[in-house]
Design an enzyme around this catalytic site. Sequence first.
Site, short mmCIF file in Angstrom:
data_model
loop_
_atom_site.label_atom_id
_atom_site.label_comp_id
_atom_site.label_asym_id
_atom_site.label_seq_id
_atom_site.Cartn_x
_atom_site.Cartn_y
_atom_site.Cartn_z
NE ARG A 65 -1.83 -2.07 2.90
CZ ARG A 65 -2.09 -3.28 2.53
NH1 ARG A 65 -2.95 -3.62 1.88
NH2 ARG A 65 -1.03 -4.31 2.92
CB THR A 66 3.41 2.59 2.34
OG1 THR A 66 2.64 2.07 3.54
CG2 THR A 66 4.00 3.85 2.62
CE LYS A 81 26.92 -2.65 -6.73
NZ LYS A 81 27.40 -1.77 -7.86
NE ARG A 99 7.29 0.92 4.80
CZ ARG A 99 6.07 0.38 4.90
NH1 ARG A 99 5.82 -0.75 4.47
NH2 ARG A 99 5.18 1.06 5.15
CG HIS A 127 3.91 4.14 8.63
ND1 HIS A 127 3.89 5.12 7.44
CD2 HIS A 127 3.44 2.92 8.23
CE1 HIS A 127 3.40 4.31 6.51
NE2 HIS A 127 3.01 3.03 6.81
C1 NCD Z 1 1.89 -0.71 8.42
C2 NCD Z 1 3.35 -0.70 8.55
O1 NCD Z 1 4.18 -0.92 7.41
O2 NCD Z 1 3.95 -0.25 9.58
N1 NCD Z 1 1.50 -1.01 7.12
C3 NCD Z 1 1.29 0.04 6.29
O3 NCD Z 1 2.26 0.75 5.61
N2 NCD Z 1 -0.11 0.10 5.82
C4 NCD Z 1 1.30 -1.76 9.22
C5 NCD Z 1 2.03 -3.17 9.24
O4 NCD Z 1 2.84 -3.68 8.50
O5 NCD Z 1 1.49 -3.86 10.18
#
Ligand code: NCD
Length: 307
Positions: free
Chosen positions: A51-52, A80, A101, A129
Amino acid sequence: MRSIIDIPDLSLAELDALMDRAEDIIARPDDYADACRRKKLATLFFEPSTRTRLSFEAAMYELGGQVISVAGADASSVAKGESIADTVKTVSCYADIIAMRHPKEGAARVASMNASIPVINAGDGGHAHPTQTLADLLTIRREKGGFSGLTVGLCGDLKFGRTVHSLLNALSRYENMRFVLISPEELKVPSYVKSEALKKKNIPYTQETDLERVIGDLDILYMTRVQRERFFNEEDYLRLKDSYILTPEKLKKAKKDLCVMHPLPRVNEISVAVDQDPRACYFRQVLYGKFMREALILMLLKEAGTL
Ligand code: NCD
């Protein structure tokens, strides 16, 4: 250069303005179709994501922009031995904004200190997040009409769940909120989050282990996945993973207008039978995330003087 690493990087007025902007994008998408023409977003995801990453990419395309990306640590020079600092200095030469991320807490902060373009934290380890929180806020505002007077239950892995930490930080800024923190003993909200978000501001909260006992009090129930990847041993994960499973049966005790949220991915925490219930908001929450990311990209690129 302004970056967004966690919710305290945004004022309350800015959170509200981002929601207003997202509403305007929903109402008038054509007005934004060229807003980021010839601008590039780089997505650097060193941890799994569906999703993100896709919502950042979809957001940039809907603004008329373009996307470049690396598909994980194994596929980039990180494998590397390149540092985050060198990676983002390089990406700053190609793109106008970064969404990153990373499995390490603080990685996005390090990136922002070395990039010459804005960095958005798309999740750093078990820390924060903020863009999931933006999705969550718009969901609550749309489903509940506002934030005042809500009793919010957060349930599951409140220790490692970074979405919970950022959401508590944001919701505690609104007046008249109450929290019910539902988790096993071992997975309680870390004390640094409690003191920053709740204790400092004297926000009422209780800590519970039993979801069924409190479900009837809640206006929002925010379910979370037990974060397997952050556990030190598999045994603890196996013991705790099914601590909470929301079923239609348990929902019988809940308010008629409860809003059930989940950042997703879901493993076992919400039975699929719940998806049919009108109180299940989690797939709408996914959609709102894309509009909030559009609003955030616009805000940061305008401030950086790129637009
Ligand atoms: C979450 C995350 O990555 O922290 N997912 C997301 O980005 N929607 C929640 C999760 O991974 O449980």
